[in-house]
Design an enzyme around this catalytic site. Structure first.
Site, PDB file in Angstrom:
ATOM      1  N   CYS A  81       0.838  -1.203   0.000  1.00 12.17           N
ATOM      2  CA  CYS A  81       0.000   0.000   0.000  1.00 12.17           C
ATOM      3  C   CYS A  81       0.876   1.258   0.000  1.00 12.17           C
ATOM      4  O   CYS A  81       1.586   1.502  -0.956  1.00 12.17           O
ATOM      5  CB  CYS A  81      -0.980  -0.029   1.182  1.00 12.17           C
ATOM      6  SG  CYS A  81      -2.356   1.094   0.962  1.00 12.17           S
ATOM      7  N   HIS A 182      -3.592  -5.025   0.063  1.00 12.23           N
ATOM      8  CA  HIS A 182      -3.056  -5.465   1.357  1.00 12.23           C
ATOM      9  C   HIS A 182      -3.062  -6.987   1.431  1.00 12.23           C
ATOM     10  O   HIS A 182      -4.084  -7.575   1.784  1.00 12.23           O
ATOM     11  CB  HIS A 182      -3.928  -4.918   2.490  1.00 12.23           C
ATOM     12  CG  HIS A 182      -3.751  -3.459   2.729  1.00 12.23           C
ATOM     13  ND1 HIS A 182      -2.772  -2.940   3.541  1.00 12.23           N
ATOM     14  CD2 HIS A 182      -4.423  -2.391   2.240  1.00 12.23           C
ATOM     15  CE1 HIS A 182      -2.844  -1.627   3.553  1.00 12.23           C
ATOM     16  NE2 HIS A 182      -3.842  -1.256   2.773  1.00 12.23           N
ATOM     17  N   GLU A 184      -1.811  -8.755   3.675  1.00 13.98           N
ATOM     18  CA  GLU A 184      -2.003  -9.131   5.087  1.00 13.98           C
ATOM     19  C   GLU A 184      -3.464  -9.033   5.496  1.00 13.98           C
ATOM     20  O   GLU A 184      -3.837  -9.453   6.584  1.00 13.98           O
ATOM     21  CB  GLU A 184      -1.103  -8.264   5.982  1.00 13.98           C
ATOM     22  CG  GLU A 184      -1.573  -6.847   6.270  1.00 13.98           C
ATOM     23  CD  GLU A 184      -1.350  -5.843   5.146  1.00 13.98           C
ATOM     24  OE1 GLU A 184      -1.025  -6.259   4.018  1.00 13.98           O
ATOM     25  OE2 GLU A 184      -1.526  -4.632   5.403  1.00 13.98           O
TER      26      GLU A 184
END
Lengths: 202, 248
Positions: A81, A182, A184
């Site tokens: 990001c 993202h 994650e």
């Protein structure tokens, strides 16, 4: 293999650590030069504004050590990001500001009059270059951003995402891999991507 | 293609999950950490966790519980309740929140929204608005009892840097009898940021009605997941049948 998750006061380090812990990858959240030098892998996460991100990298005195480790030593590196956008030559969020300049290009506001901004939610990516994303079956990732990275050399683009038009979703150049989305936060798709990258370097 | 989002909303009273009807009569519905674990295993698109009594009871959200909830989640999480300062936001982002949900403070001080948005980026500032029809127009329900037109308020919030709006239809809250289509269409006229429509979902047909009659891209729900056998996946399967892009 030990990963340094760079802490420069720009959010989501905890989420990145949680994903790495889940994958049983040794990691440390740090802004300490020695710990960054000792790490085998570097992750630059981050959410928020471009200029604030650069200001913080400067304030934490992280730029020389990152340049040395990633550009000179060619240590494996991932940015997510804002951590991808900061690789740009410059950004135009609020005011013009220089970036790390590892990948030539500019970070600009997304302008799509027919669309809601930020681009927020799960979207499909199109892989444009063979690399880390190729083996990931599910190509649906979580995005949340109002700015996009306009990459100069299209060779550096690993994937795009369509939101009115195609925007850069991932970058890959030698040891540098970075995503606008993202991983994650992208559940199985994100965890699979991360684990395939670590397998490659293992 | 960007997928529509189905977002379970967990409302919390400081001790347990509760669910209200038309914003009153909270009923206990379980444990937040367990609920988060279940939603993570069901691969929901996103989760919202809100302490709906924090402001009223003049306290901060319990960060330890928030942390335990976030630990269960590999998807994005939005957290709200009693947020009044940049420090409050920072505390939540630091432990892994992706977005913060602000309601009372946005009515009190729109400059706070501007400050927060410049500091953390618009993408993590979600403004929650509670809307009710009053004086023949849509107004924002607020503790001070001020008359605030929904149009004006949403426009101001977008200008101040809100990155997302949660639109709560107060009269439909917990009723499980369908969404307030009229309200949502009205709000869509002025909303340029992503908007999560909330209030009234009780069965998959309600969601089909919502998505067929509006340009809705995200919906938040609570009662349907607490009190019926329907899961977010059931709703997505229904929406797929009407050709809405969903993440399965």
């Amino acid at each position: 293999m030990k990963t340094a998750i760079i802490d420069y006061g720009m959010g989501n380090v905890a989420s990145v650590q949680k994903a790495l812990d889940f994958l049983k990858i040794k990691n440390i959240i740090t802004s300490n030069h020695k710990e960054i030098i000792d790490a085998d892998f570097i992750i630059l996460p981050g959410v928020g504004a471009f200029k604030q991100g650069m200001d913080n990298l400067i304030a934490y005195n992280l730029i020389p050590v990152l340049n040395e480790q990633v550009l000179v030593k060619e240590k494996p590196f991932m940015g997510f990001c804002l951590g991808m956008q900061l690789l740009a030559s410059s950004g135009t969020e609020f005011i013009h500001c220089n970036g790390l300049g590892w990948i030539e290009g500019t970070v600009k506001k997304i302008i799509e009059p027919q669309k809601r901004i930020p681009h927020l939610g799960w979207n499909d990516i199109s892989v444009t270059k063979q690399g880390f994303l190729s083996p990931v079956d599910q190509k649906n990732f979580y995005f949340i951003h109002s700015f996009h990275f306009d990459v100069s050399d299209k060779e550096n683009i690993a994937a795009t995402v369509n939101y009115g038009k195609d925007y850069v979703a991932a970058i890959q150049n030698k040891n540098i891999f970075a995503t606008q989305f993202h991983p994650e936060k992208s559940q199985n798709a994100g965890l699979t991507l991360l684990s395939s990258i670590y397998k490659y370097y293992a | 293609m960007l997928k529509v989002r189905i977002i379970p909303i967990l409302t919390f009273n400081g001790f347990a999950l509760v669910k209200t009807k038309q914003f009153i009569n909270p009923r206990m519905v379980g444990n937040p950490v367990q609920a988060a674990r279940v939603y993570n295993s069901r691969a929901v698109d996103e989760l919202a966790f809100i302490d709906i009594f924090a402001t009223q009871q003049n306290r901060k959200i319990n960060l330890k519980i928030v942390q335990d909830v976030i630990k269960e989640c590999f998807m994005p999480v939005a957290i709200g309740g009693g947020i009044t300062s940049v420090e409050d936001i920072n505390d939540l982002l630091k432990i892994g929140a992706d977005k913060v949900i602000i309601k009372s403070a946005s009515i009190k001080d729109k400059n706070f929204i501007k400050t927060a948005s410049e500091f953390f980026g618009a993408q993590c500032i979600t403004i929650s608005v509670d809307v009710q029809k009053k004086n023949d127009r849509f107004e924002i329900l607020n503790i001070a009892g001020k008359n605030i037109a929904m149009h004006d308020f949403i426009s101001e919030m977008q200008e101040a840097g809100a990155g997302e709006i949660i639109l709560n239809a107060v009269n439909n809250d917990g009723m499980m009898s369908g969404f307030d289509i009229e309200l949502i269409k009205e709000a869509e006229k002025i909303t340029k940021v992503p908007m999560i429509c909330v209030g009234g979902g009780g069965k998959p047909d309600h969601y089909i009605e919502l998505f067929q009659n509006t340009n809705c891209e995200a919906v938040g729900s609570s009662s349907i997941f607490h009190f019926t056998q329907f899961t977010p996946l059931d709703i997505k399967n229904s929406l797929q049948k009407i050709n809405k892009p969903v993440r399965l």
